[in-house]
Design a protein around this motif. Structure first.
Motif, PDB file in Angstrom:
ATOM      1  N   LYS A  50      38.142  66.908  13.718  1.00 31.73           N
ATOM      2  CA  LYS A  50      37.515  68.212  13.879  1.00 31.73           C
ATOM      3  C   LYS A  50      36.010  68.024  13.951  1.00 31.73           C
ATOM      4  O   LYS A  50      35.397  67.491  13.028  1.00 31.73           O
ATOM      5  CB  LYS A  50      37.885  69.118  12.706  1.00 31.73           C
ATOM      6  CG  LYS A  50      37.305  70.519  12.805  1.00 31.73           C
ATOM      7  CD  LYS A  50      37.717  71.365  11.619  1.00 31.73           C
ATOM      8  CE  LYS A  50      37.108  72.773  11.721  1.00 31.73           C
ATOM      9  NZ  LYS A  50      37.490  73.600  10.540  1.00 31.73           N
ATOM     10  N   THR A  51      35.401  68.466  15.034  1.00 24.70           N
ATOM     11  CA  THR A  51      33.974  68.248  15.251  1.00 24.70           C
ATOM     12  C   THR A  51      33.164  69.446  14.768  1.00 24.70           C
ATOM     13  O   THR A  51      33.652  70.581  14.732  1.00 24.70           O
ATOM     14  CB  THR A  51      33.682  68.007  16.740  1.00 24.70           C
ATOM     15  OG1 THR A  51      34.104  69.147  17.496  1.00 24.70           O
ATOM     16  CG2 THR A  51      34.403  66.781  17.237  1.00 24.70           C
ATOM     17  N   THR A  52      31.918  69.187  14.407  1.00 24.84           N
ATOM     18  CA  THR A  52      30.954  70.229  14.037  1.00 24.84           C
ATOM     19  C   THR A  52      29.789  70.164  15.013  1.00 24.84           C
ATOM     20  O   THR A  52      29.180  69.108  15.182  1.00 24.84           O
ATOM     21  CB  THR A  52      30.444  70.025  12.601  1.00 24.84           C
ATOM     22  OG1 THR A  52      31.553  70.107  11.700  1.00 24.84           O
ATOM     23  CG2 THR A  52      29.421  71.079  12.238  1.00 24.84           C
ATOM     24  N   LEU A  53      29.487  71.294  15.659  1.00 18.91           N
ATOM     25  CA  LEU A  53      28.469  71.329  16.699  1.00 18.91           C
ATOM     26  C   LEU A  53      27.124  71.740  16.128  1.00 18.91           C
ATOM     27  O   LEU A  53      27.035  72.382  15.076  1.00 18.91           O
ATOM     28  CB  LEU A  53      28.874  72.295  17.817  1.00 18.91           C
ATOM     29  CG  LEU A  53      30.195  72.002  18.533  1.00 18.91           C
ATOM     30  CD1 LEU A  53      30.472  73.068  19.575  1.00 18.91           C
ATOM     31  CD2 LEU A  53      30.177  70.630  19.169  1.00 18.91           C
ATOM     32  N   LEU A  54      26.066  71.350  16.828  1.00 25.06           N
ATOM     33  CA  LEU A  54      24.708  71.728  16.454  1.00 25.06           C
ATOM     34  C   LEU A  54      24.508  73.210  16.761  1.00 25.06           C
ATOM     35  O   LEU A  54      24.709  73.657  17.886  1.00 25.06           O
ATOM     36  CB  LEU A  54      23.703  70.875  17.225  1.00 25.06           C
ATOM     37  CG  LEU A  54      22.221  71.156  16.982  1.00 25.06           C
ATOM     38  CD1 LEU A  54      21.869  70.907  15.527  1.00 25.06           C
ATOM     39  CD2 LEU A  54      21.368  70.295  17.888  1.00 25.06           C
ATOM     40  N   LYS A  55      24.097  73.964  15.750  1.00 26.43           N
ATOM     41  CA  LYS A  55      23.916  75.401  15.907  1.00 26.43           C
ATOM     42  C   LYS A  55      22.436  75.741  16.015  1.00 26.43           C
ATOM     43  O   LYS A  55      21.575  75.022  15.519  1.00 26.43           O
ATOM     44  CB  LYS A  55      24.529  76.144  14.723  1.00 26.43           C
ATOM     45  CG  LYS A  55      26.026  75.964  14.586  1.00 26.43           C
ATOM     46  CD  LYS A  55      26.555  76.724  13.385  1.00 26.43           C
ATOM     47  CE  LYS A  55      28.057  76.539  13.236  1.00 26.43           C
ATOM     48  NZ  LYS A  55      28.587  77.246  12.051  1.00 26.43           N
ATOM     49  N   ASP A  56      22.172  76.897  16.640  1.00 30.85           N
ATOM     50  CA  ASP A  56      20.802  77.410  16.745  1.00 30.85           C
ATOM     51  C   ASP A  56      19.847  76.378  17.324  1.00 30.85           C
ATOM     52  O   ASP A  56      18.756  76.148  16.807  1.00 30.85           O
ATOM     53  CB  ASP A  56      20.297  77.864  15.375  1.00 30.85           C
ATOM     54  CG  ASP A  56      21.165  78.967  14.790  1.00 30.85           C
ATOM     55  OD1 ASP A  56      21.314  78.983  13.564  1.00 30.85           O
ATOM     56  OD2 ASP A  56      21.676  79.790  15.561  1.00 30.85           O
ATOM     57  N   VAL A  57      20.263  75.739  18.400  1.00 36.18           N
ATOM     58  CA  VAL A  57      19.395  74.763  19.053  1.00 36.18           C
ATOM     59  C   VAL A  57      18.296  75.502  19.805  1.00 36.18           C
ATOM     60  O   VAL A  57      18.554  76.413  20.581  1.00 36.18           O
ATOM     61  CB  VAL A  57      20.198  73.884  20.033  1.00 36.18           C
ATOM     62  CG1 VAL A  57      19.279  72.884  20.714  1.00 36.18           C
ATOM     63  CG2 VAL A  57      21.301  73.165  19.287  1.00 36.18           C
ATOM     64  N   GLU A  58      17.045  75.089  19.553  1.00 38.40           N
ATOM     65  CA  GLU A  58      15.938  75.722  20.261  1.00 38.40           C
ATOM     66  C   GLU A  58      15.999  75.373  21.743  1.00 38.40           C
ATOM     67  O   GLU A  58      16.400  74.278  22.119  1.00 38.40           O
ATOM     68  CB  GLU A  58      14.600  75.260  19.681  1.00 38.40           C
ATOM     69  CG  GLU A  58      14.376  75.725  18.262  1.00 38.40           C
ATOM     70  CD  GLU A  58      13.004  75.325  17.765  1.00 38.40           C
ATOM     71  OE1 GLU A  58      12.269  74.677  18.541  1.00 38.40           O
ATOM     72  OE2 GLU A  58      12.674  75.667  16.622  1.00 38.40           O
ATOM     73  N   GLU A  59      15.559  76.307  22.547  1.00 36.23           N
ATOM     74  CA  GLU A  59      15.577  76.072  23.982  1.00 36.23           C
ATOM     75  C   GLU A  59      14.446  75.147  24.385  1.00 36.23           C
ATOM     76  O   GLU A  59      13.405  75.080  23.735  1.00 36.23           O
ATOM     77  CB  GLU A  59      15.468  77.410  24.723  1.00 36.23           C
ATOM     78  CG  GLU A  59      16.705  78.301  24.502  1.00 36.23           C
ATOM     79  CD  GLU A  59      16.563  79.621  25.209  1.00 36.23           C
ATOM     80  OE1 GLU A  59      15.415  80.077  25.382  1.00 36.23           O
ATOM     81  OE2 GLU A  59      17.581  80.194  25.598  1.00 36.23           O
ATOM     82  N   ASN A  60      14.653  74.425  25.477  1.00 36.44           N
ATOM     83  CA  ASN A  60      13.642  73.482  25.956  1.00 36.44           C
ATOM     84  C   ASN A  60      12.440  74.221  26.537  1.00 36.44           C
ATOM     85  O   ASN A  60      12.525  75.384  26.932  1.00 36.44           O
ATOM     86  CB  ASN A  60      14.242  72.576  27.035  1.00 36.44           C
ATOM     87  CG  ASN A  60      15.312  71.681  26.481  1.00 36.44           C
ATOM     88  OD1 ASN A  60      15.260  71.307  25.320  1.00 36.44           O
ATOM     89  ND2 ASN A  60      16.287  71.343  27.311  1.00 36.44           N
ATOM     90  N   GLU A 118      25.996  70.225  21.124  1.00 41.56           N
ATOM     91  CA  GLU A 118      26.110  68.801  20.856  1.00 41.56           C
ATOM     92  C   GLU A 118      26.821  68.589  19.528  1.00 41.56           C
ATOM     93  O   GLU A 118      26.664  69.376  18.585  1.00 41.56           O
ATOM     94  CB  GLU A 118      24.728  68.138  20.816  1.00 41.56           C
ATOM     95  CG  GLU A 118      23.986  68.205  22.138  1.00 41.56           C
ATOM     96  CD  GLU A 118      22.588  67.615  22.043  1.00 41.56           C
ATOM     97  OE1 GLU A 118      22.365  66.532  22.623  1.00 41.56           O
ATOM     98  OE2 GLU A 118      21.738  68.225  21.385  1.00 41.56           O
ATOM     99  N   ILE A 119      27.593  67.509  19.444  1.00 43.88           N
ATOM    100  CA  ILE A 119      28.353  67.218  18.228  1.00 43.88           C
ATOM    101  C   ILE A 119      27.456  66.531  17.211  1.00 43.88           C
ATOM    102  O   ILE A 119      26.853  65.492  17.504  1.00 43.88           O
ATOM    103  CB  ILE A 119      29.565  66.322  18.550  1.00 43.88           C
ATOM    104  CG1 ILE A 119      30.517  67.039  19.510  1.00 43.88           C
ATOM    105  CG2 ILE A 119      30.305  65.937  17.275  1.00 43.88           C
ATOM    106  CD1 ILE A 119      31.670  66.182  19.972  1.00 43.88           C
ATOM    107  N   VAL A 120      27.344  67.107  16.023  1.00 43.64           N
ATOM    108  CA  VAL A 120      26.572  66.497  14.942  1.00 43.64           C
ATOM    109  C   VAL A 120      27.423  65.479  14.204  1.00 43.64           C
ATOM    110  O   VAL A 120      27.003  64.351  13.947  1.00 43.64           O
ATOM    111  CB  VAL A 120      26.056  67.567  13.966  1.00 43.64           C
ATOM    112  CG1 VAL A 120      25.261  66.921  12.835  1.00 43.64           C
ATOM    113  CG2 VAL A 120      25.194  68.581  14.693  1.00 43.64           C
ATOM    114  N   TYR A 121      28.652  65.857  13.844  1.00 43.37           N
ATOM    115  CA  TYR A 121      29.545  64.937  13.155  1.00 43.37           C
ATOM    116  C   TYR A 121      30.980  65.380  13.374  1.00 43.37           C
ATOM    117  O   TYR A 121      31.244  66.460  13.901  1.00 43.37           O
ATOM    118  CB  TYR A 121      29.225  64.846  11.658  1.00 43.37           C
ATOM    119  CG  TYR A 121      29.301  66.160  10.902  1.00 43.37           C
ATOM    120  CD1 TYR A 121      30.503  66.613  10.345  1.00 43.37           C
ATOM    121  CD2 TYR A 121      28.167  66.936  10.726  1.00 43.37           C
ATOM    122  CE1 TYR A 121      30.556  67.800   9.656  1.00 43.37           C
ATOM    123  CE2 TYR A 121      28.209  68.127  10.027  1.00 43.37           C
ATOM    124  CZ  TYR A 121      29.418  68.557   9.487  1.00 43.37           C
ATOM    125  OH  TYR A 121      29.472  69.739   8.803  1.00 43.37           O
TER     126      TYR A 121
END
Length: 738
Positions: A450-460, A476-479
């Motif tokens: 089960k993957t955990t994704l990066l949340k609230d990623v700032e926009e480029n 993106e997958i953090v862990y």
């Protein structure tokens, strides 16, 4: 570099070749079959008419954990069963194999023995070059920590630090006493204006050694220093993670004196936000060389006229990554724009003080430092030696000599064997040679999890630092949980090709120790981007799955464990043959204490990890008492075959495995010349090494493209391999994404 450009000395079957099946020579059966026939009184001849599988089924199983030995033709028993032979020995059907209970796996019939017409070879076969290092006898040798806080009457206040700062260190930050390097550096930096080389073991507290004197002198200045007073100190680090960590340490220390403000600028972050922080004012700036050079050129609000300290942390890594030219530009800029007024800030140095810190101090670092530092003084507390750096005395290094086929399954076994703690998280760090290999092994262990994704990623933002033309970033997958290790494991990844947001989130998640995560095992798969300076809590084991490029890299890698006097353990994987000479040639030099270096058999690691009791028999309800001790090799083989099958069913994963293998071979070719005697790419068995990446055939990417040399004179394959290896060595920093 072109992925298809590296030619190796091997041939890949194209599927059109035919193979003549030959009968085995007399006595060509495995030792199990010969022993079984001897007991039955039938002799060991190949023409006795006895089916080998049937004989193996009737033979008593008295030996534990035996491997499948090859016969005199060089074939293993498993390969004979899959490919077949002439005469009275016929191909055994999968149903017959399952009934024999000899194997826990079956393969569909194919021309080459495996599903999708692939080759199948056994993991456990006799090696042409077996390990020659003798296992170290068990001995309980404990050494006093060499990088621990001092146990004499030394105190931070006794070194000259202010009472306010000393009390904050001991009461709020829980630092009991200074270490050797802190005692040696702090007292000198408080009073003198001298430049320094600082050499000390990893995990000995070098960061506090140069940070505390700077903070002390800023705090004791009669005229109160605030963020509007100017920039007084610049700290350069080779990696973004280390810069962020040092900034966090500064913030923790300066909670006792809020007027002094630290700042950080690193690549991958938003330049607009960094410019805003610089414009508000910072007194101590932590930076990576490239981003600082960018700001010096383009950020007009960055005033460096009052800089009194320049610190180069992890100086050997800065040199290794080729930052000399960038750092020279920075120092030239600082010198040209210096407007130091000694009458205004009487407690600060009247000139810029330069400090270079590192756990190792090779000649190229000293030579580079001599161009930056003026008449520097060497401070070395590494047993008085300025030449050979050593590992912490309390760290234990385990050496595993593992045949290439068994590398992946042995790595899984090492991670399975890590003990869990009921009150805190167990952590392991696994170092690999390149980013592609990190991504592939992450997918292997996270497969089915089960993957955990990066949340609230700032926009480029765009190159100008504006927020125009924003582009949303993909998740993106953090862990991920790691069912291929066990149900309690969580796997992370870290390398230079990941976005800065993901790298920061990964480090933060890996070092977290929430109560909900107790009884868990966190595994970080990474390149050498995590080998320098990072202080991570409770590292149970550091695994050098791919050997270090230099012995200095080895010291920095294992330095993530055994920090500040705590016990630590590390494991290094070597291949049988030339690599075994690395133990006496290099490792014993940096692990001189008796019992600190131990040779361990990989069979022991595998048996501890894969021994398991079978389920009770449906009819009798009883377990086989010998099952746990006798079938660990079958469980290990089954685990590895599941990886192979997963790759055959998943095209994207298979492509990742192929890319990882190619990048690994290229990285292997970049070992420094002084260590090529141990790590020579020409001695690699590419077919067996491909097996460790779950591949049943060596990727064709290592061969030349069809028609590539048409109409041209063919280049000798070995000369081309060496030429490409030299090119890879020149572009190591960018190619392998450290």
């Amino acid at each position: 570099m072109d992925d298809d450009g590296l030619i190796m000395n091997f041939a890949i079957p194209d599927g059109t070749q035919t193979f003549k099946k030959t009968a085995p020579k007399a006595g060509g059966l495995s030792w199990r079959e010969r022993r079984a026939k001897f007991k039955l009184g039938e002799g060991a001849g190949p023409k006795s008419g006895v089916n080998s599988i049937a004989v193996a089924k009737r033979a008593p199983r008295e030996n534990k954990g035996n491997f499948n030995k090859p016969n005199r033709d060089g074939q293993s028993k498993d390969k004979q069963n899959s490919e077949g032979s002439s005469g009275s020995q016929k191909r055994s059907h999968p149903e017959e194999l399952a009934e024999s209970k000899k194997l826990k796996f079956t393969e569909k019939s194919g021309e080459k023995g495996g599903i999708n017409n692939t080759y199948v070879s056994s993991l456990f076969t006799a090696q042409t070059k077996g390990p020659t290092l003798e296992e170290t006898t068990a001995e309980s040798v404990s050494h006093q920590p060499s990088n621990a806080p001092l146990k004499d009457d030394s105190t931070f206040e006794g070194l000259g630090l202010t009472e306010k700062l000393s009390q904050h260190l001991t009461s709020s930050m829980k630092y009991v006493a200074p270490t050797k390097v802190q005692r040696a550096v702090i007292s000198k930096m408080i009073d003198s204006q001298q430049d320094y080389f600082v050499k000390a073991q990893t995990g000995s507290g070098k960061t506090l050694a140069f940070v505390l004197p700077i903070i002390h002198r800023l705090m004791t200045e009669p005229d109160l220093i605030t963020r509007l007073s100017g920039l007084f100190a610049v700290i350069l680090t080779p990696t973004r993670e280390l810069a962020v960590q040092i900034h966090a340490v500064l913030e923790s220390i300066l909670r006792c004196h809020h007027h002094i403000v630290p700042g950080v600028v690193v690549g991958g972050e938003k330049k607009k936000s960094e410019k805003a922080r610089i414009r508000k004012g910072v007194n101590i700036l932590v930076a990576t060389p490239g981003r600082l050079a960018d700001h010096l050129e383009n950020t007009t609000s960055l005033d460096v006229s009052q800089v009194r300290w320049l610190v180069l942390d992890e100086g050997d890594r800065l040199v290794e990554l080729g930052f000399q030219e960038t750092i020279t530009k920075i120092t030239d800029h600082l010198s040209q724009h210096s407007r130091i007024n000694s009458n205004k800030w009487i407690e600060l140095p009247p000139r810029r003080v330069n400090i270079l810190c590192s756990a190792t101090m090779p000649d190229d670092v000293k030579q580079f430092g001599s161009t930056i530092l003026e008449k520097p003084e060497m401070i070395s507390i590494d047993r008085g030696s300025e030449i050979n750096a050593t590992a912490p005395d309390q760290l234990v290094l385990k050496v595993l000599t593992v045949p290439p086929k068994l590398r992946l399954v042995t790595l899984a076994a090492c991670l399975k064997n890590v003990p869990l703690h009921s009150e805190e998280v167990s952590r392991s760090i696994v170092f690999l040679s390149c980013a592609n290999s990190v991504d592939y092994h992450f997918d292997v262990f996270a497969h089915g999890g089960k993957t955990t994704l990066l949340k609230d990623v700032e926009e480029n933002e765009d190159e100008e630092g504006d927020e125009k033309n924003k582009k949303p970033t993909k998740p993106e997958i953090v862990y991920s949980t790691a069912p291929q290790i066990n149900s309690n494991s969580v796997v992370f990844r870290l390398h230079g090709s990941l976005s800065q947001q993901l790298r920061s989130a990964t480090i933060l998640a890996f070092i977290s120790n929430a109560a909900a995560n107790s009884n868990k095992h966190f595994v970080l798969l990474c390149t050498d981007v995590a080998s320098r300076g990072l202080d991570m809590p409770n590292i149970s084991n550091v695994v050098e799955y791919d050997p270090p490029f230099t012995v200095d890299d080895h010291l920095h890698r294992i330095g993530r464990s055994a920090r500040l006097g705590k016990a630590g353990e590390a494991t290094i994987f070597l291949l049988p043959g030339e690599e075994e000479g690395y133990v006496d040639g290099k490792l014993r030099v940096v692990h001189p204490k008796k019992g600190s270096l131990r040779i361990v058999k990989y069979e022991t690691i595998l048996e501890n990890a894969f021994s398991q009791e079978d389920a009770p028999d449906n009819k009798t309800g009883k377990k086989d008492p010998k099952a746990k001790a006798g079938k660990w090799d079958m469980h290990a083989t089954t685990w590895h075959l599941e990886v192979e099958r997963w790759l055959l069913e998943n095209t994207a994963a298979l492509e990742k495995a192929s890319n990882a293998f190619v990048s690994h071979v290229r990285a292997y070719a970049t070992h420094i010349g002084l260590e090529k005697m141990y790590f020579n790419v020409k001695t690699l068995h590419l077919g067996h090494l491909a097996k460790a990446f779950g591949l049943r055939e060596t990727p064709k990417k290592l061969g030349s493209k069809s028609g590539e040399n048409e109409g041209k004179k063919k280049e000798d394959p070995r000369k081309k391999m060496l030429r490409l290896a030299r090119l890879a060595e020149k572009s190591k920093a960018s190619e392998f994404n450290y």
